[in-house]
Design a protein around this motif. Structure first.
Motif, short mmCIF file in Angstrom:
data_model
loop_
_atom_site.label_atom_id
_atom_site.label_comp_id
_atom_site.label_asym_id
_atom_site.label_seq_id
_atom_site.Cartn_x
_atom_site.Cartn_y
_atom_site.Cartn_z
N GLY B 437 5.21 -2.56 -3.28
CA GLY B 437 6.11 -3.68 -3.02
C GLY B 437 5.36 -4.96 -2.70
O GLY B 437 5.67 -6.03 -3.24
N VAL B 438 4.33 -4.83 -1.86
CA VAL B 438 3.57 -6.03 -1.48
C VAL B 438 2.82 -6.58 -2.69
O VAL B 438 2.78 -7.80 -2.90
CB VAL B 438 2.60 -5.72 -0.32
N ALA B 439 2.23 -5.68 -3.48
CA ALA B 439 1.53 -6.15 -4.67
C ALA B 439 2.50 -6.89 -5.60
O ALA B 439 2.18 -7.97 -6.12
CB ALA B 439 0.89 -4.97 -5.39
N ALA B 440 3.69 -6.33 -5.77
CA ALA B 440 4.69 -6.99 -6.64
C ALA B 440 5.09 -8.33 -6.04
O ALA B 440 5.23 -9.33 -6.76
CB ALA B 440 5.91 -6.08 -6.79
N SER B 441 5.25 -8.35 -4.72
CA SER B 441 5.66 -9.60 -4.06
C SER B 441 4.57 -10.67 -4.22
O SER B 441 4.87 -11.83 -4.50
CB SER B 441 5.91 -9.37 -2.57
N LEU B 442 3.31 -10.24 -4.03
CA LEU B 442 2.23 -11.22 -4.15
C LEU B 442 2.13 -11.77 -5.57
O LEU B 442 1.87 -12.96 -5.77
CB LEU B 442 0.91 -10.59 -3.72
N ASN B 443 2.34 -10.89 -6.52
CA ASN B 443 2.35 -11.37 -7.91
C ASN B 443 3.47 -12.38 -8.12
O ASN B 443 3.30 -13.39 -8.80
CB ASN B 443 2.49 -10.20 -8.88
N GLN B 444 4.62 -12.06 -7.53
CA GLN B 444 5.76 -12.98 -7.67
C GLN B 444 5.48 -14.29 -6.95
O GLN B 444 5.88 -15.36 -7.42
CB GLN B 444 7.03 -12.33 -7.09
N VAL B 445 4.79 -14.21 -5.79
CA VAL B 445 4.44 -15.43 -5.06
C VAL B 445 3.57 -16.33 -5.95
O VAL B 445 3.79 -17.53 -6.07
CB VAL B 445 3.66 -15.10 -3.76
N ILE B 646 -4.90 -12.70 -6.49
CA ILE B 646 -3.97 -11.61 -6.72
C ILE B 646 -4.71 -10.37 -7.21
O ILE B 646 -4.43 -9.25 -6.80
CB ILE B 646 -2.88 -12.03 -7.73
N VAL B 647 -5.70 -10.59 -8.09
CA VAL B 647 -6.49 -9.46 -8.57
C VAL B 647 -7.17 -8.77 -7.38
O VAL B 647 -7.17 -7.55 -7.26
CB VAL B 647 -7.54 -9.93 -9.60
N LEU B 648 -7.73 -9.61 -6.48
CA LEU B 648 -8.39 -9.07 -5.30
C LEU B 648 -7.42 -8.28 -4.43
O LEU B 648 -7.71 -7.16 -4.00
CB LEU B 648 -8.94 -10.22 -4.46
N LEU B 649 -6.27 -8.89 -4.20
CA LEU B 649 -5.29 -8.23 -3.34
C LEU B 649 -4.79 -6.94 -3.97
O LEU B 649 -4.61 -5.93 -3.28
CB LEU B 649 -4.11 -9.17 -3.07
N ASN B 650 -4.59 -6.98 -5.27
CA ASN B 650 -4.15 -5.76 -5.96
C ASN B 650 -5.21 -4.68 -5.85
O ASN B 650 -4.90 -3.51 -5.62
CB ASN B 650 -3.84 -6.05 -7.43
N ALA B 651 -6.48 -5.10 -6.01
CA ALA B 651 -7.57 -4.11 -5.92
C ALA B 651 -7.64 -3.55 -4.50
O ALA B 651 -7.81 -2.34 -4.31
CB ALA B 651 -8.89 -4.77 -6.29
N LEU B 652 -7.51 -4.44 -3.52
CA LEU B 652 -7.53 -3.99 -2.12
C LEU B 652 -6.37 -3.03 -1.85
O LEU B 652 -6.55 -1.98 -1.23
CB LEU B 652 -7.36 -5.20 -1.19
N ALA B 654 -4.80 -1.21 -3.94
CA ALA B 654 -5.02 0.06 -4.64
C ALA B 654 -5.98 0.94 -3.86
O ALA B 654 -5.74 2.13 -3.67
CB ALA B 654 -5.54 -0.21 -6.05
N LEU B 655 -7.07 0.33 -3.39
CA LEU B 655 -8.09 1.10 -2.65
C LEU B 655 -7.51 1.66 -1.35
O LEU B 655 -7.65 2.85 -1.04
CB LEU B 655 -9.29 0.21 -2.34
N THR B 657 -4.39 2.08 -0.54
CA THR B 657 -3.33 3.06 -0.81
C THR B 657 -3.95 4.40 -1.16
O THR B 657 -3.52 5.44 -0.66
CB THR B 657 -2.44 2.58 -1.97
N LEU B 658 -4.97 4.35 -1.99
CA LEU B 658 -5.63 5.60 -2.39
C LEU B 658 -6.18 6.32 -1.16
O LEU B 658 -5.99 7.53 -1.00
CB LEU B 658 -6.77 5.27 -3.37
N MET B 659 -6.82 5.55 -0.28
CA MET B 659 -7.37 6.14 0.94
C MET B 659 -6.27 6.82 1.76
O MET B 659 -6.42 7.95 2.21
CB MET B 659 -7.97 5.04 1.84
N LEU B 660 -5.18 6.10 1.95
CA LEU B 660 -4.12 6.64 2.81
C LEU B 660 -3.42 7.82 2.14
O LEU B 660 -3.01 8.76 2.81
CB LEU B 660 -3.13 5.53 3.16
N VAL B 661 -3.31 7.76 0.81
CA VAL B 661 -2.70 8.90 0.10
C VAL B 661 -3.61 10.12 0.24
O VAL B 661 -3.13 11.24 0.43
CB VAL B 661 -2.46 8.53 -1.38
N VAL B 662 -4.92 9.89 0.18
CA VAL B 662 -5.86 11.02 0.35
C VAL B 662 -5.71 11.61 1.76
O VAL B 662 -5.69 12.82 1.94
CB VAL B 662 -7.32 10.57 0.09
N VAL B 663 -5.59 10.70 2.76
CA VAL B 663 -5.41 11.18 4.13
C VAL B 663 -4.13 12.01 4.22
O VAL B 663 -4.11 13.10 4.81
CB VAL B 663 -5.37 9.99 5.13
#
Lengths: 233, 785
Positions: B437-445, B646-652, B654-655, B657-663
């Motif tokens: 949601g935040v990634a989508a919002s930031l893209n929309q921003v 936005i690319v940076l934020l999306n990458a952040l 993703a990283l 999210t991946l960490m927390l999903v692994v946890v």
């Protein structure tokens, strides 16, 4: 002479480099036989049963049951083999506590893909024949030892196995329940069921088996028609 | 070795799966905590921290070299109130061309021999500082972007067309320059006859307010030469711009950091408590052979701490390694270079992790240790009879394969464990939903902020930056030129729609200072102007304004304001609030509104929408061939392009999210491992009855389906709720109201997919133990007590 239903040739089984649990054992069992495997603890009885059931693989030698090279089967192949050819009865019943009696009995049939209705009909028929039909909806925890073992036998027979393997089937039962099970095994044998029975119980072997194989230190030391004959060899 | 020591050693060594799970879960939790904690720290006043560390300049002043002398400038550093100063540095504004001969944005170039000097230290993020002529260090904030090291920049239009090699990239927290060169190169970059300039950097004892800075500026310029001052920049302006820029991202990164820490605590607590709880029977045996409750507690705390200690050590290393690129990204976002690892984050995480493991293990072991020995021994490896029987009966009647229905009923036999697993999945699904949601919002921003819906743009000016001269005025177009460009665009095949924008300054009645007026020719409602409230203007006399205008003027939608241009008043009615993050007063209206007062308002840019299927590159090439004689060029618009931010934020995202999903997956893994181990005898029975490995895997995976789906549904809802709190907070932090397109980004189909994220986490967590269950030898499983 009929083709043997079980054929073990020069079978050995070693665990972690220790002495062999079973050593160059050869054994042939014909259809319709009721064979008791006797022996003290650590003699290799359970290993032999596990090899026949496809629960374990020999270190060397071949195990053929009903034409199937059991020692060559994959895990999935072993599972299918057990479903189709083998019925197992355990000392401590190994019923699943959270399933009802009928659900325990139909489980192997359902794993084989048998239709639910057909499986339930067959289970009801078996439970009726074994005298525990009234407990169909009960949980195993509410049954006596003898009743549980009857349920276990019903479960073992649900897929009409070529071979019934019984591991100390009276070992956890009182005398009366044990006698019930002996009668049940005799009846099954009388109906032509091939049975391999592992036991310490000489009386059980005497009453149920038409042939006795005695194991000591992983080797067959006697093979005869009766317990006495087995000892004599 | 003592008896307790032997028990600990055997507990750690023999229960390898449990030991590995504790170690892994602790490691990943600590990694996530180090990363999350570092992000939270880095996000805490990033500008102020960087400004303090780099001794940022409170005042950057630019002087005309022809009107002052280095001696006077040096003397100004002794003025009252000055606590530090650097300079005079020679400076010049020049426009380079890159290796492809493209003209880059004009840059303020400063001659500095070293990156430090007491004021405005300039840390390098790449390469090295200039060591002599012919070299240049670019600012990381240079609008054309940092060129790769080794690239040659050519300054045409100057004698001998000087060429400088990029040797480094650095960032000034005070934004004092776009590039730094050797002082001798400044002279080479100064056009013949042009007056050179000097830059002075000051720090003052009192610089907290604009008034204090104005007084200090007056003091130093009185010494240096008031008439020589050509421009100045207050640190407050830089700070405000930086804070406004980062304000949008701060809550996002903080939310992720906090989520990481909270989730880590949850998972570690769960893993340890479950692991110790699963040893209750063993504790009973230990007590039966003579262990005291205190010995039992000590043994189990040690048993948990040993693998956890390895996990913590590995987690700190992994967290620091991962934090390096993440904090570099955060630096990029915050415009700083100082968001390095804070050692105390590691220390706090290690201390909290050890305390958490010890406390959780102690509590669980203490509880088990206090059980009567006979009760502890009676705690079976199978669930208490009666639990979940109705679900087992119900599931047995489902028209599904039996292994599936057997698994579906599992969670109900262990409700506490299922709840713990549910919590892990809920957190994971919340994180995924929130991140998406935040990634989508930031893209929309970004889309809404840029108003970049046009496919092709023709610009007639290039803005300049820095404390130098005032922004370039639009290259004045004559009415004929405007008409010619408009006609050329309209005649170009593929043109679907067109509007042009002119800008000028107007006064707003009742407000000090000027407002920038954007006057549109043509319908611009499709141009990417997102409305927060009201509507876009549709006729002359109407205007749309950003929220800052409404706040500053105390007006509301529907009010009429008077805009004054050269003494002529024009009343416009505000019909909508447009999304445009800015500090300035802006007014968007129809050019015809000012037709009477500003007949010569010239277009600064033309925005073109193409018909469907038109090739943008071909269109631009065709239009440029027509425009060549006018000196203007068309360029593809930026619609659909992602900015670096936005690319940076999306990458952040993703990283993280991946960490927390692994946890979260580790939490599930732990629960399923415990469950599988405890049910190993049942597994053996199933397998003895003919359950194939595939059916076993199906059964174990199915055991997490209900929990996964439930957790996914709850997590997706929680993620949406978190998004609804954090995203408007991001806007509020940045002083803007976000449009619906930014806040309302979840579509029903997306939500359904996100809800399935919980199931995915559950299945991923269960895969490993499912495989283990499938491989377990039946004879061994049947023998297991």
């Amino acid at each position: 002479m009929a083709m043997p239903v079980i054929e073990l040739r020069d079978v050995s089984r070693r665990y972690d480099g220790g002495p062999p649990a079973l050593c160059d054992t050869s054994l042939s069992i014909s259809p319709g036989e009721a064979v008791a495997i006797l022996g003290p603890s650590g003699s290799g009885k359970s290993t032999l049963l596990n090899l026949i059931a496809g629960l374990d693989r020999p270190s060397s030698g071949t195990v053929t049951v009903a034409g199937v090279r059991v020692d060559k089967l994959t895990e999935a192949g072993s599972a299918r083999y057990r479903r189709d050819k083998i019925g197992m009865v355990f000392q401590f019943f190994n019923l699943l506590d959270d399933l009802t009696v009928i659900d325990n009995v139909v489980l192997p049939a359902q794993l084989s893909g048998m239709a639910r209705d057909a499986a339930h009909r067959r289970a009801a028929e078996l439970l009726g024949a074994l005298g525990v039909a009234r407990h169909a909806a009960a949980y195993p925890g509410r049954l006596s030892g003898g009743e549980r073992q009857r349920v276990a036998v019903a479960r073992a027979l649900i897929n009409r196995p070529t071979l019934l393997l019984a591991d100390e089937p009276t070992g956890a039962l009182d005398t009366a329940s044990g006698d019930d099970v002996k009668r049940l095994l005799n009846d099954l044998h009388a109906d032509g069921q091939t049975i391999v029975l592992v036991t310490h119980d000489l009386a059980l072997a005497e009453s149920c088996a038409t042939r006795v194989v005695r194991l000591v230190d992983g080797q067959v030391v006697a093979d005869g028609r009766t317990v006495t004959a087995g000892r004599a060899r | 070795m003592s008896a307790t020591g032997r028990v600990v050693r055997s507990g750690v060594g023999r229960r390898r799966v449990q030991t590995i799970v504790i170690g892994l879960a602790t490691m990943i939790a600590v990694t996530a905590s180090v990363l999350g904690g570092s992000l939270v720290v880095a996000s805490s006043g990033p500008f102020d921290r960087a400004f303090a560390q780099q001794h940022g300049a409170h005042l950057t002043a630019q002087f005309d070299a022809a009107k002052t002398t280095p001696a006077r400038l040096s003397a100004s550093t002794k003025a009252a109130g000055v606590t530090g100063a650097a300079g005079p540095f020679p400076t010049v504004s020049a426009a380079p061309r890159d290796a492809a001969d493209r003209e880059l944005a004009p840059m303020t170039v400063v001659g500095r021999t070293t990156p430090d000097g007491g004021v405005d230290d300039v840390p390098l993020s790449q390469g090295r500082w200039v060591t002599g002529p012919g070299q240049i260090v670019l600012s990381a904030d240079y609008p054309a972007g940092p060129s790769p090291l080794g690239v040659m920049l050519r300054f045409t239009g100057l004698p001998e067309s000087p060429t400088l090699t990029v040797v480094g990239v650095a960032r000034s927290v005070s934004r004092t320059a776009d590039a730094w060169v050797s002082p001798s190169d400044v002279a080479r970059l100064t056009a013949p006859g042009a007056a050179g300039g000097y830059q002075m950097l000051y720090r003052f004892a009192e610089a907290g307010t604009a008034a204090q800075l104005a007084r200090n500026r007056a003091t130093v310029t009185a010494v240096a030469g008031t008439e020589a001052l050509t421009g100045s920049q207050s640190w407050l302006i830089v700070k405000e711009a930086n804070d406004r820029n980062t304000a949008l991202f701060l809550p996002f990164l903080v939310a992720f950091g906090v989520l990481g820490v909270v989730m880590s605590v949850l998972i570690v607590g769960n893993v340890i408590a479950s692991a110790v709880g699963a040893g209750t029977r063993r504790i009973g045996i230990l007590k039966a052979v003579g262990f005291t409750p205190a010995q039992v507690v000590r043994a189990y705390v040690a048993q948990a701490l040993i693998p956890a200690a390895f996990g913590i050590a590995a987690g700190v290393v992994a967290g620091n390694l991962l934090a390096i690129p993440v904090l570099a990204d955060a630096d990029q976002l915050y415009g700083t270079t100082t968001a390095g690892m804070a050692w105390w984050v590691d220390a706090v995480v290690v201390a909290v992790a050890i305390a958490l493991v010890a406390l959780t293990a102690w509590a669980a072991a203490w509880r088990a240790g206090r059980l009567r020995t006979v009760d502890a021994l009676a705690v079976g490896r199978t669930p208490r009879p009666g639990r979940g029987r109705w679900t087992a009966r119900l599931s047995a009647r489902l028209p599904l394969p039996r292994p599936l229905t057997l698994g579906l009923a599992h969670p109900f036999t262990r409700p506490t464990r299922a709840t713990a697993m549910l919590a892990a999945i809920v957190f994971g699904a919340t994180t995924v939903t929130f991140a998406v949601g935040v990634a989508a919002s930031l893209n929309q921003v970004q889309v809404a902020k840029d108003h970049a819906a046009a496919d092709v743009v023709v610009d007639t000016f290039t803005p300049s930056r820095g404390p130098g001269p005032a922004p370039d005025a639009p290259r004045p177009l004559t009415a004929e030129q405007t008409a010619a460009i408009t006609a050329a665009i309209k005649a170009q095949p593929g043109t679907a729609r067109l509007y042009s924008v002119a800008t000028t300054e107007v006064a707003v009645a009742g407000t000090a200072g000027a407002a920038r007026l954007y006057a549109f020719n043509g319908d611009a409602s499709w141009g990417g102007y997102e409305m927060v409230a009201g509507r876009w203007f549709t006729r002359p006399g109407e205007a749309a304004v950003p929220g800052t205008f409404l706040t500053a003027t105390g007006t509301r939608i529907g009010d009429t304001v008077t805009l004054t241009d050269h003494g002529k008043a024009v009343a416009v009615r505000i019909v909508g609030e447009v999304f445009h993050p800015t500090n300035n007063l802006l007014v968007f209206t129809d050019a015809a509104t000012f037709a009477a007062t500003k007949p010569t308002l010239v277009a600064a840019s033309f925005h073109i929408g193409l018909t469907d299927g038109t090739d943008v590159t071909g269109y631009v090439t065709g239009l440029n061939s027509v425009l060549a004689s006018s000196g203007f060029t068309a360029q593809p618009g930026q619609s659909g392009d992602s900015s670096d931010t936005i690319v940076l934020l999306n990458a952040l995202a993703a990283l993280l999210t991946l960490m927390l999903v692994v946890v979260a997956g580790m939490g599930v893994l732990n629960m399923v491992v415990l469950d599988t181990r405890e049910r190993v005898r049942d597994l053996g029975i199933h397998k003895a009855l003919g359950m194939t490995p595939r059916q076993t895997i199906t059964m174990v995976i199915a055991s997490v389906i209900v929990t996964g789906l439930t957790g996914g549904a709850i997590g997706a809802s929680a993620g949406v709720a978190l998004h609804r709190v954090v995203v408007p907070a991001m806007g509020h932090n940045a002083g803007v109201t976000l449009p619906v397109s930014v806040t309302d980004v979840y579509q029903p189909a997306n939500l359904a997919i996100l809800g399935l994220g919980g199931l995915l986490i559950a299945i991923l967590g269960a895969l490993l133990p499912a495989g283990w269950a499938a491989r377990t030898r039946t004879a061994v499983a049947l023998r297991t007590e």
